[in-house]
Each structure stands twice: as C-alpha cells, then as structure tokens.
Write a protein that holds these residues in place. Structure first.
Motif, PDB file in Angstrom:
ATOM      1  N   ARG A 315     -78.259 -52.084  18.389  1.00 27.44           N
ATOM      2  CA  ARG A 315     -79.159 -52.134  17.236  1.00 27.44           C
ATOM      3  C   ARG A 315     -78.332 -52.323  15.975  1.00 27.44           C
ATOM      4  NH1 ARG A 315     -81.176 -47.839  20.239  1.00 27.44           N
ATOM      5  NH2 ARG A 315     -80.081 -46.347  18.910  1.00 27.44           N
ATOM      6  N   ASN A 316     -78.617 -53.360  15.243  1.00 25.13           N
ATOM      7  CA  ASN A 316     -77.899 -53.648  14.007  1.00 25.13           C
ATOM      8  C   ASN A 316     -78.477 -52.841  12.848  1.00 25.13           C
ATOM      9  OD1 ASN A 316     -76.300 -55.643  15.312  1.00 25.13           O
ATOM     10  ND2 ASN A 316     -78.006 -57.082  15.150  1.00 25.13           N
ATOM     11  N   PRO A 317     -77.707 -52.634  11.768  1.00 24.11           N
ATOM     12  CA  PRO A 317     -78.201 -51.859  10.620  1.00 24.11           C
ATOM     13  C   PRO A 317     -79.485 -52.416  10.015  1.00 24.11           C
ATOM     14  CG  PRO A 317     -75.828 -52.151  10.473  1.00 24.11           C
ATOM     15  CD  PRO A 317     -76.292 -53.015  11.609  1.00 24.11           C
ATOM     16  N   ASP A 318     -79.700 -53.741  10.131  1.00 22.40           N
ATOM     17  CA  ASP A 318     -80.912 -54.333   9.544  1.00 22.40           C
ATOM     18  C   ASP A 318     -82.116 -54.246  10.472  1.00 22.40           C
ATOM     19  OD1 ASP A 318     -80.252 -56.122  11.504  1.00 22.40           O
ATOM     20  OD2 ASP A 318     -79.963 -57.847  10.172  1.00 22.40           O
ATOM     21  N   GLY A 319     -81.967 -53.570  11.597  1.00 20.33           N
ATOM     22  CA  GLY A 319     -83.082 -53.394  12.513  1.00 20.33           C
ATOM     23  C   GLY A 319     -83.141 -54.411  13.637  1.00 20.33           C
ATOM     24  N   THR A 320     -82.362 -55.457  13.559  1.00 20.72           N
ATOM     25  CA  THR A 320     -82.344 -56.456  14.614  1.00 20.72           C
ATOM     26  C   THR A 320     -81.481 -55.969  15.777  1.00 20.72           C
ATOM     27  OG1 THR A 320     -80.442 -57.611  13.638  1.00 20.72           O
ATOM     28  CG2 THR A 320     -82.645 -58.304  12.937  1.00 20.72           C
ATOM     29  N   THR A 321     -81.595 -56.661  16.885  1.00 24.95           N
ATOM     30  CA  THR A 321     -80.786 -56.293  18.049  1.00 24.95           C
ATOM     31  C   THR A 321     -79.832 -57.426  18.384  1.00 24.95           C
ATOM     32  OG1 THR A 321     -82.453 -57.165  19.590  1.00 24.95           O
ATOM     33  CG2 THR A 321     -82.608 -54.831  18.998  1.00 24.95           C
TER      34      THR A 321
END
Length: 339
Positions: A315-321
């Motif tokens: 999970r990336n900090p911007d909410g994407t995976t």
C-alpha cells in the motif's frame, strides 16, 4: 576510563548502537563502578526530578513502541492503569526470550545489566510501582547470576530500595526464574507463572494486565529492550527521539539474524533505515558460500514465512497499491506488518 571496541567486533558502519553500545567493549565490565564511570544512572537522576506524569508524557511523545512482538505504544500502555486505582501497581520485565532464534535481550543482561535496572526504575517511578519483577527463563544461568549481582550493587549504592537518591521514592526489584515454558513469553501466561499457577494465557477482556494483572492488580509488562529504551528517551527527550527513524515506529531496534548468512549476530539499527536486502547482503554479508536466500522468518516461529522469490502487494502513502520485492521491504514495524 578508556573503553574501545574489541578488534573484529566493531559495530557495522550502518548500525546506530545505543542499547548495545557497551556490548563487547574493551575495558567494559558489568560492575556498577564501570557503569557509573560511563554516565550510568544519570537519566534516573533526571527522571526523579520530574513528575511521574511528565516522564510518561515524554515516553508518549517519543512514539516508543514495544520491542517485544506486538509493537504497542509504550507510553499509551502505561496510561491504561485505572486513574482512581487504590491497589498496588507492579512492573514486570519480560526476560523470557523463548522464541527460537532470538538472542538479543540476554546479551543486554549478560553485559549491561545496570542499563536494564536504570530503565526499570525510571519506568516504575513513572507508573507508580514500588515492586517490580524480572521474569527470566531458567535456561539463562549466567544472566541470572549477573543480574542478581547488579541488583545488589544498585541497592548498596542507593539506586534501589528505600528513598532512592533522596527522592522519597521506594522501589524493590526481584528476579524470578521461570521453568522454561515457551508460553510464558506471552504476558498473561507469564503473570500466571509469576503467581505460581499453571501458565495458561488469560482471556482478554477482562484480563488486560494494566487493569487486572499480577495478583489482580494493575501491572505493566515490558520486555528488556523496551525498558532500556526508556532510559534513552529521557536522555534524548521525547520529541527528539520521535524524530529518529520511521515516523510511526521511531528510534533504534535490535535485530537478531541467525541462519545461513556470512555474519549472523545482533544488530542495532534506526527503524526504517534499511531494507531486508540491505540487512542481509550489506550488513550480514549475504548467504554462505553455496547457499541462497529462499525464505525468511521475520519474527517469531508463529510469524509468516516470507519467500524471497515473490513480489508482495504493498500500500502506497497515496492509497494506491503496487508490488514490491521482499528485499526492498523497509525494516520498520508497519512495513513488515502489512505483509
């Protein structure tokens, strides 16, 4: 006193030795005189000049998380003691270290026992405990002998017992030897063992130790490394400590590496300062000749076995995976937990 690191046993350049700074140092020994010559018990003096709540606030500000397994915020755990409590409060140091392949806490006790004692006295003062226990597994005879001697030295010099350093605060610490049961690494089973009954884990709720712990009284259970970290939080200040390393799990942590690596051992690193790949290849020198890394167990024997030949969903900090290789996973609690 001149103390240098033994040849061949220097910390790796990527280490930040704080808890382990006295391990394997030339000229270093476990006596209280050696500890005092290296500014020992200075943080205790500082803490005793503060209000107990102020000590807890510093630990909360530091973001210190337990160095056992769950990683629960230490200062927050301390605030779970009921505010209108009229029962005795206990502090218990979990020195069971029963997980296969773990070997960090015993070296602290073997070579720097007064650091643990100082951390325990500061922590006991903060939570209002006047009686504390070190629960140590039976298989640590050298650690037990070393700790008993250090406790006696601390009593004789006024760092334990009645009216510690003229502060009006009283504390006694007792060493309790376990019988070697693996389950006693779990805090509520440990408390049952300490009471002398079968060490079955207690049901939570209602038996959260901070509310209903040893002998039915509020009890704080922390492991060896966590209690030692408290001393360094007081030395650095909570805010400064909280700015070091990973945002949600700051400070240093000790990582024990065993298995088919060139340089197995214990390493103290700033949380999040390197990846699994950097630890295994740079710090530990890579796999032994003729071997290759196929899987790693990142925690105790009950943790997930992580394969090195697959990519993990992240999970990336911007909410994407996205996808990440095992060797690129950062070494901090939250990064590892999501896999």
């Amino acid at each position: 006193m001149s103390i240098t690191y033994l040849p061949g046993k220097e910390p790796h350049p990527r280490e930040t030795r704080r808890i382990l700074k006295n391990i394997n140092r030339e000229g270093w020994n476990t006596s209280i005189d050696c500890y005092l010559a290296d500014s020992g018990y200075e943080e205790l003096k500082k803490a005793l000049g503060m209000e107990p709540k102020a000590v807890i606030d510093e630990v909360k500000k530091s973001g210190l998380r337990g160095r056992g397994g769950a990683g629960f915020p230490t200062g927050v755990k301390w605030t779970f003691i009921p505010p209108n409590n009229t029962k005795p409060v206990y502090l218990v140091c979990n020195c069971d270290e029963s997980e296969p392949g773990t070997f960090k806490d015993r070296y602290i006790v073997h070579q720097d026992p007064h650091q643990l004692i100082e951390g325990m006295v500061i922590s006991s003062y903060a939570v209002g405990a006047h009686l504390a226990y070190i629960y140590m597994r039976e298989e640590f005879p050298i650690a037990a002998e070393t700790m008993l001697k250090a406790l006696q030295e601390a009593r004789e010099r006024g760092f334990l017992g009645k009216n510690i350093l003229g502060s009006g605060y009283d504390l006694e610490i007792h060493l309790h030897r376990g019988a070697g049961a693996y389950i006693c690494g779990e805090e509520t089973a440990l408390l049952n063992s300490l009471e002398g009954v079968r060490p079955y884990p207690r049901i939570k709720p209602p038996y959260f130790p901070a509310a209903i712990g040893l002998y039915g009284c509020p009890t704080i259970v922390n492991n060896v490394e966590s209690l030692c970290q408290v001393k360094h939080v007081i030395a650095m200040g909570g805010e400064a400590y909280g700015q070091e390393g990973a945002k949600r799990s700051p400070g240093t942590r000790i990582i024990g590496v065993s298995g088919d690596v060139q340089r197995p051992g214990y390493y103290e690193i700033v949380s999040g300062s390197m990846t699994f790949g950097e630890l295994l290849y740079d710090v530990c020198g890579g796999p032994r000749e003729g071997r290759e890394f196929k899987a790693v167990i990142p925690g105790g024997s009950s943790s997930k076995v992580m394969r090195t030949d697959v990519e993990y969903k992240t999970r990336n900090p911007d909410g994407t995976t996205g996808k990440i290789s095992f060797f690129d996973i950062p070494l901090d609690l939250d990064s590892i937990a999501q896999y």
